[in-house]
Design a protein around this motif. Structure first.
Motif, PDB file in Angstrom:
ATOM      1  N   ASP A  62     -10.869  -1.775  -5.791  1.00  0.00           N
ATOM      2  CA  ASP A  62      -9.648  -1.398  -5.245  1.00  0.00           C
ATOM      3  C   ASP A  62      -9.515  -0.541  -4.021  1.00  0.00           C
ATOM      4  O   ASP A  62     -10.762   0.313  -4.026  1.00  0.00           O
ATOM      5  CB  ASP A  62      -8.801  -0.445  -6.272  1.00  0.00           C
ATOM      6  N   ILE A  63      -8.892  -0.655  -3.069  1.00  0.00           N
ATOM      7  CA  ILE A  63      -8.908   0.060  -1.915  1.00  0.00           C
ATOM      8  C   ILE A  63      -8.118   0.906  -1.922  1.00  0.00           C
ATOM      9  O   ILE A  63      -6.908   0.960  -2.058  1.00  0.00           O
ATOM     10  CB  ILE A  63      -8.705  -0.829  -0.610  1.00  0.00           C
ATOM     11  N   HIS A  64      -8.602   2.344  -1.652  1.00  0.00           N
ATOM     12  CA  HIS A  64      -7.604   3.627  -1.570  1.00  0.00           C
ATOM     13  C   HIS A  64      -7.251   3.885  -0.038  1.00  0.00           C
ATOM     14  O   HIS A  64      -7.833   3.590   0.793  1.00  0.00           O
ATOM     15  CB  HIS A  64      -8.483   4.943  -1.915  1.00  0.00           C
ATOM     16  N   VAL A  65      -5.902   3.969   0.068  1.00  0.00           N
ATOM     17  CA  VAL A  65      -5.129   4.258   1.433  1.00  0.00           C
ATOM     18  C   VAL A  65      -4.871   5.535   1.356  1.00  0.00           C
ATOM     19  O   VAL A  65      -4.057   6.000   0.908  1.00  0.00           O
ATOM     20  CB  VAL A  65      -4.222   3.068   1.446  1.00  0.00           C
ATOM     21  N   SER A  66      -5.189   6.279   2.688  1.00  0.00           N
ATOM     22  CA  SER A  66      -5.015   7.542   3.026  1.00  0.00           C
ATOM     23  C   SER A  66      -3.475   7.635   3.584  1.00  0.00           C
ATOM     24  O   SER A  66      -3.068   6.695   4.201  1.00  0.00           O
ATOM     25  CB  SER A  66      -6.079   8.213   3.671  1.00  0.00           C
TER      26      SER A  66
ATOM     27  N   ILE B 223     -10.075 -10.221  -0.062  1.00  0.00           N
ATOM     28  CA  ILE B 223     -11.418 -10.101  -0.696  1.00  0.00           C
ATOM     29  C   ILE B 223     -12.024  -8.971  -1.260  1.00  0.00           C
ATOM     30  O   ILE B 223     -12.419  -8.497  -2.532  1.00  0.00           O
ATOM     31  CB  ILE B 223     -12.394 -11.105  -0.117  1.00  0.00           C
ATOM     32  N   THR B 224     -11.930  -7.686  -0.249  1.00  0.00           N
ATOM     33  CA  THR B 224     -12.348  -6.486  -0.498  1.00  0.00           C
ATOM     34  C   THR B 224     -11.769  -6.141  -1.652  1.00  0.00           C
ATOM     35  O   THR B 224     -12.335  -5.311  -2.663  1.00  0.00           O
ATOM     36  CB  THR B 224     -12.333  -5.605   0.429  1.00  0.00           C
ATOM     37  N   SER B 225     -10.625  -6.056  -1.818  1.00  0.00           N
ATOM     38  CA  SER B 225      -9.665  -5.260  -2.831  1.00  0.00           C
ATOM     39  C   SER B 225      -9.764  -6.134  -4.369  1.00  0.00           C
ATOM     40  O   SER B 225      -9.698  -5.649  -5.269  1.00  0.00           O
ATOM     41  CB  SER B 225      -8.130  -5.580  -2.458  1.00  0.00           C
TER      42      SER B 225
ATOM     43  N   VAL C 172       0.615  -1.180   0.107  1.00  0.00           N
ATOM     44  CA  VAL C 172      -0.154   0.076   0.146  1.00  0.00           C
ATOM     45  C   VAL C 172       0.966   1.303  -0.109  1.00  0.00           C
ATOM     46  O   VAL C 172       0.273   2.278   0.145  1.00  0.00           O
ATOM     47  CB  VAL C 172      -0.920   0.230   1.380  1.00  0.00           C
ATOM     48  N   LEU C 173       2.106   0.996  -0.111  1.00  0.00           N
ATOM     49  CA  LEU C 173       3.042   2.246  -0.366  1.00  0.00           C
ATOM     50  C   LEU C 173       2.558   3.147  -1.367  1.00  0.00           C
ATOM     51  O   LEU C 173       2.908   4.348  -1.315  1.00  0.00           O
ATOM     52  CB  LEU C 173       4.565   1.983  -0.524  1.00  0.00           C
ATOM     53  N   GLU C 174       1.899   2.626  -2.366  1.00  0.00           N
ATOM     54  CA  GLU C 174       1.390   3.577  -3.595  1.00  0.00           C
ATOM     55  C   GLU C 174       0.054   3.887  -3.464  1.00  0.00           C
ATOM     56  O   GLU C 174      -0.685   4.428  -4.380  1.00  0.00           O
ATOM     57  CB  GLU C 174       1.461   2.691  -4.900  1.00  0.00           C
ATOM     58  N   ASN C 175      -0.469   3.672  -2.021  1.00  0.00           N
ATOM     59  CA  ASN C 175      -1.838   4.325  -1.759  1.00  0.00           C
ATOM     60  C   ASN C 175      -2.906   3.453  -2.320  1.00  0.00           C
ATOM     61  O   ASN C 175      -3.969   3.946  -2.121  1.00  0.00           O
ATOM     62  CB  ASN C 175      -1.892   5.805  -2.033  1.00  0.00           C
ATOM     63  N   TYR C 176      -2.869   2.441  -2.869  1.00  0.00           N
ATOM     64  CA  TYR C 176      -3.936   1.457  -3.345  1.00  0.00           C
ATOM     65  C   TYR C 176      -3.620   0.008  -2.986  1.00  0.00           C
ATOM     66  O   TYR C 176      -2.582  -0.421  -2.935  1.00  0.00           O
ATOM     67  CB  TYR C 176      -3.885   1.750  -4.712  1.00  0.00           C
ATOM     68  N   LEU C 177      -4.642  -0.742  -2.781  1.00  0.00           N
ATOM     69  CA  LEU C 177      -4.533  -2.137  -2.736  1.00  0.00           C
ATOM     70  C   LEU C 177      -5.602  -2.659  -3.868  1.00  0.00           C
ATOM     71  O   LEU C 177      -6.630  -2.355  -3.908  1.00  0.00           O
ATOM     72  CB  LEU C 177      -5.155  -2.600  -1.471  1.00  0.00           C
ATOM     73  N   GLU C 178      -4.841  -3.034  -4.830  1.00  0.00           N
ATOM     74  CA  GLU C 178      -5.386  -3.530  -6.189  1.00  0.00           C
ATOM     75  C   GLU C 178      -5.947  -5.031  -6.044  1.00  0.00           C
ATOM     76  O   GLU C 178      -5.393  -5.878  -5.271  1.00  0.00           O
ATOM     77  CB  GLU C 178      -4.627  -3.319  -7.274  1.00  0.00           C
ATOM     78  N   ARG C 179      -6.529  -5.303  -7.205  1.00  0.00           N
ATOM     79  CA  ARG C 179      -7.101  -6.738  -7.469  1.00  0.00           C
ATOM     80  C   ARG C 179      -6.185  -7.997  -7.478  1.00  0.00           C
ATOM     81  O   ARG C 179      -6.073  -8.799  -6.674  1.00  0.00           O
ATOM     82  CB  ARG C 179      -8.018  -6.825  -8.620  1.00  0.00           C
ATOM     83  N   LYS C 180      -5.021  -7.667  -8.066  1.00  0.00           N
ATOM     84  CA  LYS C 180      -3.801  -8.730  -8.043  1.00  0.00           C
ATOM     85  C   LYS C 180      -3.307  -8.760  -6.733  1.00  0.00           C
ATOM     86  O   LYS C 180      -3.031 -10.016  -6.399  1.00  0.00           O
ATOM     87  CB  LYS C 180      -2.752  -8.147  -9.233  1.00  0.00           C
TER      88      LYS C 180
END
Length: 251
Positions: free
Chosen positions: A197-201, A191-193, A50-58
């Motif tokens: 995609d989950i945005h991480v602040s 499962i959520t990602s 999540v250093l890129e501020n996103y948790l993606e599907r892959k």
């Protein structure tokens, strides 16, 4: 994201701390060699991804595969170490015993169903009401997730850990909390990602440092005398209260 990170912090600092203060927990080697590395590894992997501020599907797919591999390993290890299933399968064909076993199975199944209903409605009322109250007070969603929802979702772990400790099932007490943290990261976020995609602040990243730090501090506490007593529980509680204080003064 805030709920998962907050729940993991709450599990290891608040719940485990309270349990250790209430009833000291003996630590076995598998908790140190298997459960802790998995909890620390999954938390650190989450931080890296999540250093890129996103948790993606892959990345979610990767989490789910790691979790399935971990579960498979635990089941295989448990079966190799114990032959209880064979003993259970070779029960005497006694009519009275069969009726007794059927009754106990029915009773236990009924208790599980009642417990699930109580857990559902209790969590709905506690979390929903607390969320509404704090939103009306103008508290940020991150703080609600990190503190209010995290405590609400960790209440079942607290009760389970205390009951397990009282019954001297210390493996269950520590395994319950370690397993919950592993499951939170790999399953819930995984499962959520996959779904979205989950945005991480950036604020959550600070909380992740706390999660990693508390997980790291837990290792020497477990290794020392292979026991979590009142002193170690007090240390964990102190860390949690300071963490909570730091959040409140920053709001």
């Amino acid at each position: 994201m805030g709920n998962v990170i907050g729940s993991n912090i709450c599990n290891l600092a608040l719940v485990l701390g309270l349990t250790a203060v209430y009833s000291p927990i003996n630590i076995n080697s598998s908790s140190i060699r298997i459960d802790w590395p998995m909890a620390m590894g999954s938390s650190f992997l989450l931080y890296i991804l999540v250093l890129e501020n996103y948790l993606e599907r892959k990345e979610g797919v990767l989490f789910v595969f790691i979790l399935l591999g971990y579960i498979f390993y635990l089941i295989k290890k448990s079966r190799d170490a114990s032959k209880q299933e064979e003993a259970f399968a070779q029960t005497e064909e006694n009519t009275d015993g069969s009726k007794s076993n059927n009754w106990h199975l029915l009773k236990d199944s009924l208790f599980i169903c009642i417990g699930c209903l109580g857990l559902y409605f209790g969590s709905e009322w506690f979390v929903g009401s607390a969320k509404d109250i704090f939103l009306k007070m103008g508290v940020a969603e991150r703080v609600i997730g990190i503190m209010v929802l995290a405590i609400g979702t960790s209440l079942p772990e607290l009760v389970t850990a205390i009951v397990a400790a009282l019954k001297k099932n210390t493996d269950l007490a520590i395994g319950n909390l370690m397993g919950s943290n592993i499951f939170n990261v790999l399953s819930i976020l995984g499962i959520t990602s996959i779904i979205k995609d989950i945005h991480v602040s950036s604020a959550i990243m600070g909380d992740m440092f706390w999660m990693l730090g508390i997980t790291l501090v837990l290792l020497p506490l477990m290794v020392f005398k292979r026991r979590l007593g009142r002193l170690q529980g007090g240390i964990l509680l102190s860390i949690y209260f300071y963490y909570t204080y730091s959040i409140l003064i920053a709001v």
